[in-house]
Write a protein that holds these residues in place. Sequence first.
Motif, PDB file in Angstrom:
ATOM      1  N   LEU A   1       0.900  -1.148   0.000  1.00 41.40           N
ATOM      2  CA  LEU A   1       0.000   0.000   0.000  1.00 41.40           C
ATOM      3  C   LEU A   1       0.938   1.197   0.000  1.00 41.40           C
ATOM      4  CD1 LEU A   1      -3.077   0.486   0.220  1.00 41.40           C
ATOM      5  CD2 LEU A   1      -2.771   0.658   2.698  1.00 41.40           C
ATOM      6  N   PHE A   2       1.079   1.861  -1.155  1.00 44.11           N
ATOM      7  CA  PHE A   2       2.212   2.754  -1.383  1.00 44.11           C
ATOM      8  C   PHE A   2       2.257   3.974  -0.469  1.00 44.11           C
ATOM      9  CE2 PHE A   2       1.914   0.820  -5.757  1.00 44.11           C
ATOM     10  CZ  PHE A   2       3.012   0.007  -5.580  1.00 44.11           C
ATOM     11  N   ASN A   3       1.096   4.519  -0.131  1.00 45.51           N
ATOM     12  CA  ASN A   3       1.083   5.676   0.768  1.00 45.51           C
ATOM     13  C   ASN A   3      -0.187   5.628   1.615  1.00 45.51           C
ATOM     14  OD1 ASN A   3      -1.044   6.674  -0.835  1.00 45.51           O
ATOM     15  ND2 ASN A   3       0.331   7.869  -2.103  1.00 45.51           N
ATOM     16  N   ASN A   4      -0.426   6.667   2.382  1.00 44.13           N
ATOM     17  CA  ASN A   4      -1.600   6.676   3.258  1.00 44.13           C
ATOM     18  C   ASN A   4      -2.798   7.386   2.634  1.00 44.13           C
ATOM     19  OD1 ASN A   4      -0.282   5.202   5.178  1.00 44.13           O
ATOM     20  ND2 ASN A   4       0.328   6.971   6.408  1.00 44.13           N
ATOM     21  N   LEU A   5      -2.713   7.648   1.324  1.00 42.51           N
ATOM     22  CA  LEU A   5      -3.804   8.339   0.643  1.00 42.51           C
ATOM     23  C   LEU A   5      -4.708   7.387  -0.136  1.00 42.51           C
ATOM     24  CD1 LEU A   5      -1.766  11.394  -0.741  1.00 42.51           C
ATOM     25  CD2 LEU A   5      -3.148  11.287   1.351  1.00 42.51           C
ATOM     26  N   SER A   6      -4.292   6.134  -0.288  1.00 40.96           N
ATOM     27  CA  SER A   6      -5.095   5.164  -1.044  1.00 40.96           C
ATOM     28  C   SER A   6      -6.445   4.945  -0.367  1.00 40.96           C
ATOM     29  CB  SER A   6      -4.360   3.823  -1.135  1.00 40.96           C
ATOM     30  OG  SER A   6      -3.202   3.959  -1.904  1.00 40.96           O
ATOM     31  N   LYS A   7      -7.510   5.107  -1.143  1.00 42.11           N
ATOM     32  CA  LYS A   7      -8.869   4.948  -0.596  1.00 42.11           C
ATOM     33  C   LYS A   7      -9.510   3.625  -1.007  1.00 42.11           C
ATOM     34  CE  LYS A   7      -8.945   9.097   1.193  1.00 42.11           C
ATOM     35  NZ  LYS A   7      -8.567   9.191   2.609  1.00 42.11           N
ATOM     36  N   GLY A   8      -8.850   2.888  -1.918  1.00 42.75           N
ATOM     37  CA  GLY A   8      -9.455   1.655  -2.404  1.00 42.75           C
ATOM     38  C   GLY A   8     -10.422   1.922  -3.542  1.00 42.75           C
ATOM     39  N   PHE A   9     -11.213   0.904  -3.903  1.00 41.91           N
ATOM     40  CA  PHE A   9     -12.109   1.003  -5.066  1.00 41.91           C
ATOM     41  C   PHE A   9     -13.567   1.136  -4.635  1.00 41.91           C
ATOM     42  CE2 PHE A   9      -8.993  -1.720  -7.774  1.00 41.91           C
ATOM     43  CZ  PHE A   9      -8.212  -0.593  -7.982  1.00 41.91           C
ATOM     44  N   PRO A  10     -14.334   2.004  -5.332  1.00 43.99           N
ATOM     45  CA  PRO A  10     -15.783   2.089  -5.098  1.00 43.99           C
ATOM     46  C   PRO A  10     -16.524   1.031  -5.922  1.00 43.99           C
ATOM     47  CG  PRO A  10     -15.149   3.728  -6.705  1.00 43.99           C
ATOM     48  CD  PRO A  10     -13.880   2.985  -6.342  1.00 43.99           C
ATOM     49  N   GLU A  11     -17.833   1.072  -5.892  1.00 46.48           N
ATOM     50  CA  GLU A  11     -18.643   0.079  -6.607  1.00 46.48           C
ATOM     51  C   GLU A  11     -18.450   0.191  -8.118  1.00 46.48           C
ATOM     52  OE1 GLU A  11     -23.326  -1.121  -7.312  1.00 46.48           O
ATOM     53  OE2 GLU A  11     -22.814   0.349  -5.763  1.00 46.48           O
ATOM     54  N   ASN A  12     -18.447   1.427  -8.641  1.00 50.23           N
ATOM     55  CA  ASN A  12     -18.211   1.645 -10.072  1.00 50.23           C
ATOM     56  C   ASN A  12     -16.791   2.165 -10.254  1.00 50.23           C
ATOM     57  OD1 ASN A  12     -20.937   1.059 -11.156  1.00 50.23           O
ATOM     58  ND2 ASN A  12     -21.513   2.782  -9.855  1.00 50.23           N
ATOM     59  N   ILE A  13     -15.929   1.323 -10.804  1.00 48.00           N
ATOM     60  CA  ILE A  13     -14.498   1.639 -10.870  1.00 48.00           C
ATOM     61  C   ILE A  13     -14.167   2.370 -12.160  1.00 48.00           C
ATOM     62  CG2 ILE A  13     -12.163   0.660 -10.801  1.00 48.00           C
ATOM     63  CD1 ILE A  13     -13.476  -1.859  -9.474  1.00 48.00           C
ATOM     64  N   THR A  14     -13.451   3.491 -12.016  1.00 47.95           N
ATOM     65  CA  THR A  14     -12.964   4.232 -13.187  1.00 47.95           C
ATOM     66  C   THR A  14     -11.433   4.167 -13.203  1.00 47.95           C
ATOM     67  OG1 THR A  14     -12.761   6.315 -11.988  1.00 47.95           O
ATOM     68  CG2 THR A  14     -14.896   5.867 -13.042  1.00 47.95           C
ATOM     69  N   MET A  15     -10.873   4.691 -14.293  1.00 51.80           N
ATOM     70  CA  MET A  15      -9.418   4.762 -14.391  1.00 51.80           C
ATOM     71  C   MET A  15      -8.858   5.660 -13.291  1.00 51.80           C
ATOM     72  SD  MET A  15      -7.250   3.306 -16.407  1.00 51.80           S
ATOM     73  CE  MET A  15      -5.485   3.253 -16.151  1.00 51.80           C
ATOM     74  N   ARG A  16      -9.624   6.672 -12.890  1.00 45.48           N
ATOM     75  CA  ARG A  16      -9.202   7.559 -11.802  1.00 45.48           C
ATOM     76  C   ARG A  16      -8.938   6.761 -10.516  1.00 45.48           C
ATOM     77  NH1 ARG A  16      -9.896  12.884 -11.692  1.00 45.48           N
ATOM     78  NH2 ARG A  16     -11.589  12.805 -13.211  1.00 45.48           N
ATOM     79  N   ASP A  17      -9.798   5.793 -10.235  1.00 39.33           N
ATOM     80  CA  ASP A  17      -9.635   4.969  -9.035  1.00 39.33           C
ATOM     81  C   ASP A  17      -8.370   4.122  -9.123  1.00 39.33           C
ATOM     82  OD1 ASP A  17     -12.170   5.778  -7.885  1.00 39.33           O
ATOM     83  OD2 ASP A  17     -13.111   4.547  -9.425  1.00 39.33           O
TER      84      ASP A  17
END
Length: 523
Positions: free
Chosen positions: A359-375
Amino acid sequence: MNGNVIITILETSDVHGNVLPINYGNNEHSELGLAKIATLINKERKENQSMILIDNGDLLQGTPLTYHYIHSRSSEMNPMIKLLNELQYDAAVLGNHEFNYGMDILNQAVRDSHFPWLSANIIDSKTGEPYFGKPYDIKVMDQGVKVAILGVTTHYIPNWENPNNIKGLGFEDALETTKMWVRKIREIEKPDVLVVAYHGGFESDLETGEPTETLTGENQGYRICKEIEGIDVLLTGHQHRSLASAVNGIAIVQPSFNGQAIGKISIRLSNEQGSWIIAEKKAELLQVEDVKTDEKCKKLVEEYEKQTQIWLDKPMGKLIGDMTISDPFKARLQDNSLVEFINKVQMDVANVSISNTALFNNLSKGFPENITMRDIVSNYIYPNTLKVIRITGQDMKEALERCASYFILNNGEIGVNPAFTTPKPQHYNYDMWEGIEYTLDITKSVGSRVTKLNVKGEAVDLGKEYDVVMNNYRAGGGGDYMMFKDKPVIKDIPLDMSEVIANYILEKGTIEATVNHNWKVVW
């Protein structure tokens, strides 16, 4: 000839592709970026008639903007080079991340630059000459004051970089190269001011000289200040620290990262019997907080940004279950669905049964239900590729002991070892594994914390060989995982990891969050 001349040296470093003041994970405002720094540069230029502007590396990589530019195969000029040209930079130094996209991209960026890239210690393996051209540059300022700028880069790059991206290059010791060139420059050019721009940081405490990290040669700033005579200014970077100080009489700066600040050195010279003598040096950091964005810079990247945002909003697939990270520290204490998913993707593309990732840093929020390239790019932030290397059970155990050293106990409370947070956060150097079962007991002494290590229910044979997939940084020994260095490479997967993840999700359409609890940390 007047009695005094003021020379101003401005340094950006570790901008990492940040132009606009936004967080690409959610497009919210963020106090950073080259467009804000541009406002400070323009202000300083108006106020100082003798100014030198230098970028100190890690410019071309780091945001979806730069990633999309590289992967869209655009015939347009690199947006970061376009901006530096517009801002009239005097010189740039190569950072380690400049090599992430290979030599074609880098050579094109260098060709398009209206300024020299200074690189004394990165040499052409065939000729032994500096590969990117000049090792140093001379600037003649107000009243004929002569300033020499020498560029060097951490020579530790081959320990991290994909070998295909640095073919034909040699990386000579930064300290020894600096020593040699400073002597030559002093003898030949006789400058009034000698500046070393070093894409590297400090290996020791600036006041006590006590080592603050394993002395691998990655950072040599302290030794450069202490062991080399004739340097007036040392510009640094790489560690993402905020520093403005002096070491052994040498003015030093390091301007944070992502365009949050710019380093400024003010030098006052006085003329004594026809010679310029440095009378005073001052180091400071100028922060971008509450600074307005430069509209011209914003306009220059407008089209790149528009295309990037379209790409970031592209739907990839759907998620069943919970793959969010609410507490990154807890996510490193017990198996979690995001890391397990990334490991599963790595094992799938590599066709092996053991994998590790971080987990590269402490900003990773994980994936929501609808995943985009932004996620995807918000959670997998580096342009890593993958390698399958063959390691022994002993190597595996030693690597897990290195992972276990991430934790410390303080009065029974578990926390993060300061070696992984200071002077630079290195959460990316704590790996979590899939395909093995293991327990890390933090009550045990460092080096004896792996209390369980099984593969398929059987204890790992320390003499047996296992094929493991991991990112190219780790496979090269990056992060002090020297047990992986020079191991046989069974498979090289040159595709960028964010593309690998995107392809996997697109192919499946729907993915599921799973946690098989194959590892745990106890204390």
